[in-house]
Design a protein around this motif. Structure first.
Motif, PDB file in Angstrom:
ATOM      1  N   TYR A 114     -55.162   5.967 -74.114  1.00 40.01           N
ATOM      2  CA  TYR A 114     -54.208   6.863 -73.456  1.00 40.01           C
ATOM      3  C   TYR A 114     -54.918   8.085 -72.878  1.00 40.01           C
ATOM      4  CZ  TYR A 114     -50.508  10.351 -73.021  1.00 40.01           C
ATOM      5  OH  TYR A 114     -49.668  11.332 -72.554  1.00 40.01           O
ATOM      6  N   PHE A 115     -55.738   8.759 -73.693  1.00 39.91           N
ATOM      7  CA  PHE A 115     -56.436   9.952 -73.219  1.00 39.91           C
ATOM      8  C   PHE A 115     -57.479   9.599 -72.157  1.00 39.91           C
ATOM      9  CE2 PHE A 115     -55.118  11.776 -77.437  1.00 39.91           C
ATOM     10  CZ  PHE A 115     -54.283  12.737 -76.899  1.00 39.91           C
ATOM     11  N   GLU A 116     -58.135   8.460 -72.318  1.00 36.94           N
ATOM     12  CA  GLU A 116     -59.109   8.050 -71.302  1.00 36.94           C
ATOM     13  C   GLU A 116     -58.429   7.800 -69.963  1.00 36.94           C
ATOM     14  OE1 GLU A 116     -62.651   4.715 -70.628  1.00 36.94           O
ATOM     15  OE2 GLU A 116     -61.181   4.471 -72.237  1.00 36.94           O
ATOM     16  N   ARG A 117     -57.272   7.144 -69.995  1.00 38.08           N
ATOM     17  CA  ARG A 117     -56.532   6.879 -68.749  1.00 38.08           C
ATOM     18  C   ARG A 117     -56.076   8.190 -68.102  1.00 38.08           C
ATOM     19  NH1 ARG A 117     -53.437   3.734 -70.856  1.00 38.08           N
ATOM     20  NH2 ARG A 117     -54.339   1.736 -70.315  1.00 38.08           N
ATOM     21  N   LYS A 118     -55.615   9.142 -68.911  1.00 37.07           N
ATOM     22  CA  LYS A 118     -55.175  10.432 -68.385  1.00 37.07           C
ATOM     23  C   LYS A 118     -56.328  11.190 -67.732  1.00 37.07           C
ATOM     24  CE  LYS A 118     -50.774  10.670 -69.423  1.00 37.07           C
ATOM     25  NZ  LYS A 118     -49.731  10.820 -68.388  1.00 37.07           N
ATOM     26  N   LEU A 119     -57.489  11.207 -68.391  1.00 34.25           N
ATOM     27  CA  LEU A 119     -58.638  11.916 -67.844  1.00 34.25           C
ATOM     28  C   LEU A 119     -59.125  11.280 -66.544  1.00 34.25           C
ATOM     29  CD1 LEU A 119     -60.678  12.584 -71.106  1.00 34.25           C
ATOM     30  CD2 LEU A 119     -59.505  14.275 -69.703  1.00 34.25           C
ATOM     31  N   LYS A 120     -59.161   9.952 -66.494  1.00 34.50           N
ATOM     32  CA  LYS A 120     -59.588   9.277 -65.274  1.00 34.50           C
ATOM     33  C   LYS A 120     -58.603   9.512 -64.136  1.00 34.50           C
ATOM     34  CE  LYS A 120     -62.389   5.604 -67.323  1.00 34.50           C
ATOM     35  NZ  LYS A 120     -62.539   4.131 -67.519  1.00 34.50           N
ATOM     36  N   ILE A 131     -64.478  21.816 -68.349  1.00 30.98           N
ATOM     37  CA  ILE A 131     -65.782  21.373 -68.860  1.00 30.98           C
ATOM     38  C   ILE A 131     -65.609  20.426 -70.039  1.00 30.98           C
ATOM     39  CG2 ILE A 131     -67.914  22.145 -69.956  1.00 30.98           C
ATOM     40  CD1 ILE A 131     -67.717  24.721 -68.353  1.00 30.98           C
ATOM     41  N   TRP A 132     -64.681  20.760 -70.951  1.00 32.80           N
ATOM     42  CA  TRP A 132     -64.503  19.900 -72.125  1.00 32.80           C
ATOM     43  C   TRP A 132     -63.930  18.550 -71.735  1.00 32.80           C
ATOM     44  CZ3 TRP A 132     -59.809  17.956 -73.696  1.00 32.80           C
ATOM     45  CH2 TRP A 132     -58.661  18.552 -73.174  1.00 32.80           C
ATOM     46  N   GLU A 133     -63.127  18.497 -70.664  1.00 32.85           N
ATOM     47  CA  GLU A 133     -62.612  17.207 -70.189  1.00 32.85           C
ATOM     48  C   GLU A 133     -63.746  16.364 -69.610  1.00 32.85           C
ATOM     49  OE1 GLU A 133     -57.988  17.958 -68.902  1.00 32.85           O
ATOM     50  OE2 GLU A 133     -59.546  18.730 -67.566  1.00 32.85           O
ATOM     51  N   ARG A 134     -64.694  17.006 -68.923  1.00 31.85           N
ATOM     52  CA  ARG A 134     -65.869  16.273 -68.431  1.00 31.85           C
ATOM     53  C   ARG A 134     -66.691  15.730 -69.588  1.00 31.85           C
ATOM     54  NH1 ARG A 134     -66.525  20.931 -65.060  1.00 31.85           N
ATOM     55  NH2 ARG A 134     -65.632  20.613 -62.978  1.00 31.85           N
ATOM     56  N   HIS A 135     -66.835  16.552 -70.637  1.00 34.89           N
ATOM     57  CA  HIS A 135     -67.574  16.086 -71.821  1.00 34.89           C
ATOM     58  C   HIS A 135     -66.866  14.887 -72.466  1.00 34.89           C
ATOM     59  CE1 HIS A 135     -70.472  19.158 -71.472  1.00 34.89           C
ATOM     60  NE2 HIS A 135     -69.782  20.156 -72.009  1.00 34.89           N
ATOM     61  N   LEU A 136     -65.541  14.939 -72.507  1.00 37.16           N
ATOM     62  CA  LEU A 136     -64.787  13.812 -73.063  1.00 37.16           C
ATOM     63  C   LEU A 136     -64.988  12.548 -72.234  1.00 37.16           C
ATOM     64  CD1 LEU A 136     -61.345  15.278 -74.235  1.00 37.16           C
ATOM     65  CD2 LEU A 136     -63.123  14.247 -75.649  1.00 37.16           C
ATOM     66  N   LEU A 137     -64.966  12.691 -70.904  1.00 36.18           N
ATOM     67  CA  LEU A 137     -65.214  11.541 -70.035  1.00 36.18           C
ATOM     68  C   LEU A 137     -66.606  10.963 -70.277  1.00 36.18           C
ATOM     69  CD1 LEU A 137     -63.607  12.545 -66.611  1.00 36.18           C
ATOM     70  CD2 LEU A 137     -63.013  10.570 -68.021  1.00 36.18           C
ATOM     71  N   MET A 139     -68.250  11.160 -73.040  1.00 29.76           N
ATOM     72  CA  MET A 139     -68.218  10.509 -74.346  1.00 29.76           C
ATOM     73  C   MET A 139     -67.591   9.125 -74.258  1.00 29.76           C
ATOM     74  SD  MET A 139     -67.148  13.723 -76.802  1.00 29.76           S
ATOM     75  CE  MET A 139     -66.890  12.658 -78.215  1.00 29.76           C
ATOM     76  N   PHE A 140     -66.561   8.984 -73.421  1.00 33.58           N
ATOM     77  CA  PHE A 140     -65.962   7.665 -73.230  1.00 33.58           C
ATOM     78  C   PHE A 140     -66.952   6.705 -72.568  1.00 33.58           C
ATOM     79  CE2 PHE A 140     -61.677   9.748 -73.591  1.00 33.58           C
ATOM     80  CZ  PHE A 140     -61.212   8.950 -74.623  1.00 33.58           C
ATOM     81  N   HIS A 141     -67.715   7.215 -71.594  1.00 34.01           N
ATOM     82  CA  HIS A 141     -68.734   6.372 -70.956  1.00 34.01           C
ATOM     83  C   HIS A 141     -69.783   5.932 -71.969  1.00 34.01           C
ATOM     84  CE1 HIS A 141     -66.809   7.133 -67.250  1.00 34.01           C
ATOM     85  NE2 HIS A 141     -67.358   8.314 -66.979  1.00 34.01           N
ATOM     86  N   ALA A 142     -70.207   6.879 -72.821  1.00 30.57           N
ATOM     87  CA  ALA A 142     -71.199   6.535 -73.850  1.00 30.57           C
ATOM     88  C   ALA A 142     -70.629   5.516 -74.834  1.00 30.57           C
ATOM     89  CB  ALA A 142     -71.640   7.798 -74.586  1.00 30.57           C
ATOM     90  N   TYR A 143     -69.349   5.659 -75.172  1.00 38.18           N
ATOM     91  CA  TYR A 143     -68.717   4.706 -76.088  1.00 38.18           C
ATOM     92  C   TYR A 143     -68.706   3.296 -75.507  1.00 38.18           C
ATOM     93  CZ  TYR A 143     -64.925   1.983 -78.083  1.00 38.18           C
ATOM     94  OH  TYR A 143     -64.177   0.950 -78.607  1.00 38.18           O
ATOM     95  N   HIS A 144     -68.342   3.175 -74.221  1.00 34.90           N
ATOM     96  CA  HIS A 144     -68.301   1.850 -73.599  1.00 34.90           C
ATOM     97  C   HIS A 144     -69.694   1.228 -73.520  1.00 34.90           C
ATOM     98  CE1 HIS A 144     -64.078   1.861 -72.695  1.00 34.90           C
ATOM     99  NE2 HIS A 144     -64.161   3.004 -72.041  1.00 34.90           N
TER     100      HIS A 144
END
Length: 295
Positions: A114-120, A131-137, A139-144
């Motif tokens: 849900y949060f990944e879809r919202k950020l994208k 900035i923190w939203e970019r860091h979260l994005l 982190m999602f890339h690193a997770y995948h």
């Protein structure tokens, strides 16, 4: 002799990566399908919090979480995993999920996508991303990337789990040795939900075809708008000027629903607060905007 039998039984209980991927795909269809249904019925949480702030949120994540928790509590597996006959177990003891694991698994299954879809979506709509939203994005890339490595290691039988989340929670997917024991009411209810999986597939197919019709060459010309412009202070807009800022159009962008052309920045800024065409009042989204390139 008994150790060899247990090892052989454990190897037979290991699902293939194709079954795991199919279960994950089915889980990922729940939220978008429910979102389409609730959008069609216009069901959302919308009420004033304090001052100028309002809560405007979907019901889909909460219902998705409840559905996943119901399956994890009764079957020890997510909705998609239960559909394909899989079960989450402790990788060390082989026992079924504890209450803490059930709650954590349901939350991760629901709110991470849900949060990944919202950020994208915010990033794709050129919305200002902090900035923190970019860091979260990132982190999602690193997770995948980490998950792709885990999947490969699982495929070559080098890892016991296909996902870094499963490894962190010390869980693994196996075929249950015994079928789940449900009372009659729970059994019927869960079976009806599994039938709902075919409905989810149909919603996904319909939505993907609808998107292709939007993008493809079968797009019909907008019907000319004959009413008075709405949400505009000056109705006498000169030809070639943006209906929003009333200046010469910069970076022309057309709305495929109404046919009107705006400045890219003006229409994007307008859509951040309103989901309508500034002139006609028709419901539009960012996906309905088409950039115009001069030749």
């Amino acid at each position: 002799m008994s150790e060899s039998a247990n090892l052989r039984q454990n190897l037979q209980n290991v699902p293939s990566i194709f079954e795991i991927t199919a279960a994950e795909t089915l889980d990922s269809l729940i939220y978008p399908a429910l979102s389409k249904i609730f959008d069609y019925l216009n069901l959302r949480l919308d009420f004033k919090l304090f001052g100028p702030y309002r809560l405007q949120e979907e019901l889909s994540p909460f219902l998705t979480w409840a559905l996943q928790f119901l399956y994890l509590r009764n079957r020890g597996s997510s909705f998609g995993e239960s559909f394909y006959g899989l079960q989450r177990t402790d990788s060390n003891t082989g026992e079924i999920l504890s209450r803490g694991h059930q709650f954590t698994s349901a939350s991760i299954l629901t709110f991470m996508p849900y949060f990944e879809r919202k950020l994208k979506t915010r990033s794709a709509n050129h919305t200002e991303v902090s900035i923190w939203e970019r860091h979260l994005l990132n982190m999602f890339h690193a997770y995948h990337a980490s998950k792709a490595i885990h999947t490969f290691l699982y495929l070559i039988k080098y890892a016991g789990s296909h996902s870094p989340i499963f490894r962190a929670l010390r869980l693994t997917l196996r075929y249950p040795i015994e079928p789940p024991k449900d009372d009659k009411t729970t059994y019927v209810f869960l079976k009806l939900l599994e039938v709902f999986a075919f409905f989810l597939q149909f919603i996904q197919w319909w939505y993907s075809n609808d998107q292709r019709r939007k993008i493809g060459g079968t797009l019909k010309n907008p019907i000319p708008y004959k009413g008075d412009p709405v949400n505009l202070k000056d109705n006498d807009t000169r030809k070639g000027n943006c209906p929003v800022c009333l200046m010469k159009i910069d970076t022309p962008t057309a709305c495929s629903i109404s046919g009107y052309v705006y400045c890219w920045r003006c229409i994007i800024s307008h859509l951040k607060e309103h989901s309508t065409c500034p002139v006609t009042g028709y419901q539009i989204t960012v996906d309905d905007l088409v950039r115009i390139y001069e030749t």
